[in-house]
Design a protein around this motif. Sequence first.
Motif, PDB file in Angstrom:
ATOM      1  N   PRO A 159     -92.688 -54.036  37.057  1.00  0.00           N
ATOM      2  CA  PRO A 159     -93.574 -53.631  35.960  1.00  0.00           C
ATOM      3  C   PRO A 159     -92.968 -53.877  34.571  1.00  0.00           C
ATOM      4  N   PHE A 160     -91.658 -53.781  34.459  1.00  0.00           N
ATOM      5  CA  PHE A 160     -90.993 -54.014  33.172  1.00  0.00           C
ATOM      6  C   PHE A 160     -91.246 -55.439  32.688  1.00  0.00           C
ATOM      7  N   TRP A 161     -91.051 -56.411  33.574  1.00  0.00           N
ATOM      8  CA  TRP A 161     -91.232 -57.812  33.187  1.00  0.00           C
ATOM      9  C   TRP A 161     -92.692 -58.080  32.834  1.00  0.00           C
ATOM     10  N   GLU A 162     -93.603 -57.441  33.543  1.00  0.00           N
ATOM     11  CA  GLU A 162     -95.028 -57.591  33.225  1.00  0.00           C
ATOM     12  C   GLU A 162     -95.355 -56.951  31.873  1.00  0.00           C
ATOM     13  N   THR A 207     -96.833 -57.152  26.089  1.00  0.00           N
ATOM     14  CA  THR A 207     -96.541 -56.750  24.713  1.00  0.00           C
ATOM     15  C   THR A 207     -96.053 -57.906  23.849  1.00  0.00           C
ATOM     16  N   GLY A 208     -95.647 -58.999  24.489  1.00  0.00           N
ATOM     17  CA  GLY A 208     -95.137 -60.141  23.726  1.00  0.00           C
ATOM     18  C   GLY A 208     -93.718 -59.944  23.222  1.00  0.00           C
ATOM     19  N   VAL A 209     -93.037 -58.945  23.758  1.00  0.00           N
ATOM     20  CA  VAL A 209     -91.648 -58.677  23.368  1.00  0.00           C
ATOM     21  C   VAL A 209     -90.743 -59.420  24.350  1.00  0.00           C
ATOM     22  N   SER A 210     -89.746 -60.092  23.805  1.00  0.00           N
ATOM     23  CA  SER A 210     -88.817 -60.844  24.656  1.00  0.00           C
ATOM     24  C   SER A 210     -87.501 -60.095  24.810  1.00  0.00           C
ATOM     25  N   THR A 211     -86.727 -60.497  25.804  1.00  0.00           N
ATOM     26  CA  THR A 211     -85.395 -59.902  25.963  1.00  0.00           C
ATOM     27  C   THR A 211     -84.545 -60.250  24.744  1.00  0.00           C
TER      28      THR A 211
END
Length: 66
Positions: free
Chosen positions: A6-9, A14-18
Motif C-alpha cells: 500500500p505504501f508504494w501505491e 500522491t505523486g511523491v517520490s522516494t
Amino acid sequence: MISYRPFWETLKKTGVSTYVLINQYSISSNRFTRMRKGKPLSTESIDEFCRILHCRVEDIIEYVEQ
C-alpha cells in the motif's frame, strides 16, 4: 506477514517520490531498502510516513497471510 505494497501505491497516488522523501523530509534511504526487503519498520516510521503523506496506516502497511 506485513506488506508495504500500500505504501508504494500511496506514493504513486500522491505523486511523491522516494527522492522527495529522502531529500526534502530527510528520510533515510535505508528505510526504503528495508521496506523493499519486507523488513520491519518502527511505528514511529509509519507515523512519520502518515504525517508526510496525509494518509492512514492502512495506506502504508497491510497484513497478508502466508
